[in-house]
Design a protein around this motif. Sequence first.
Motif, PDB file in Angstrom:
ATOM      1  N   GLY A   6     -62.079  12.548 -47.165  1.00  0.00           N
ATOM      2  CA  GLY A   6     -61.100  12.194 -46.142  1.00  0.00           C
ATOM      3  C   GLY A   6     -61.471  10.921 -45.410  1.00  0.00           C
ATOM      4  O   GLY A   6     -60.602  10.109 -45.067  1.00  0.00           O
ATOM      5  N   SER A 257     -54.241   9.080 -52.686  1.00  0.00           N
ATOM      6  CA  SER A 257     -54.137   9.733 -51.378  1.00  0.00           C
ATOM      7  C   SER A 257     -53.765   8.735 -50.294  1.00  0.00           C
ATOM      8  O   SER A 257     -52.965   9.036 -49.402  1.00  0.00           O
ATOM      9  CB  SER A 257     -55.460  10.421 -51.026  1.00  0.00           C
ATOM     10  N   PHE A 267     -55.051  12.782 -41.339  1.00  0.00           N
ATOM     11  CA  PHE A 267     -56.388  13.050 -41.854  1.00  0.00           C
ATOM     12  C   PHE A 267     -57.352  13.361 -40.715  1.00  0.00           C
ATOM     13  O   PHE A 267     -58.145  14.297 -40.792  1.00  0.00           O
ATOM     14  CB  PHE A 267     -56.895  11.845 -42.655  1.00  0.00           C
TER      15      PHE A 267
END
Length: 329
Positions: A6, A257, A267
Amino acid sequence: MVSTFGGIVVFSIIIGDVLCGSDNGGSVHLGILQEWFGSHWWNTRIFALLFIYGFVLLPLVLCRRVERLAFSSAISFILAVFFVVISSMLAISALMKGQTKSPRLFPDLTNGGSFWNLFTASPVIVTAFTFHFNVHPIGFELKDPLHMIPATKISVVLCAAIYFATGLFGYLLFGDATMSDILVNFDESSGSSIGSLLNDIVRLSYALHLMLVFPLMNFSLRANLDELMFPTRKPLAEDTNRFIGLTLALLICCFLSAIAVPNIWYFFQFMGSTTTVSIAFIFPAAIVLKNVHGVSTSSEKMVAAIMLVLAVATSTIAISTNLYSLTSN
């Protein structure tokens, strides 16, 4: 691994914001490429990130030893400091001209929703200081792993100083108009009094900083993923096919992503209130309370219990508030 993944996706999104701008809630902020060359197909987010991934990030992530990233990491730190220095100069200049925003010492709690929104700041703070997954992979690469102890302490202090300065000077410049990615505020349409050249320098310096930090984060992610998937195989650096395969797979996933979710807020919120809060608070507290080796004192257990309760409560409220905000919009 989820937190590291992430984090590097967030880096990619920020780089895309700097180069190609963003459109958040009707507020359009131009990227550097649009300001310099106008809007074309080749400077859209997908093509700009594709170029960065292929010609900048790929050569860096192909380094098999972390010591080869020492020079790029040093440059990235210098660029981060440069970003803070320029931002502080801009804020001081605006302050002398009376053009800064007046910061509030306390949040605006005019309704119940505002109070619960305070908890959405905790995932961002937790994410900013969660680096535990980098300690062991990097420490194993050092001649003396104990050097990671002072390095970690120095890193925390420097990060805290940079975060504090960025938040303070950013709010002085943009006030309530500050976006989740503050770099997009440094554009010609932001309404600031600074010149376009300084705007571009500020954004480019931090974008380059993120590009140079990216391979270090990727190194830890790749090492942890390889250890999970291939625990009995020979070291990753000695297996070319496995090394290249994992590297390319991670880059492709990160790229897709960053294109699919072009806003770092999502996120930060859901990663910061789940995986990172577990790594930073819940798991360490559980280890102290478990006390397998019988080394935890009563005071340490009490602190761990309080930390565990606060972490779970704050995380639950943050997740609930974010889900409510998403469903109500």
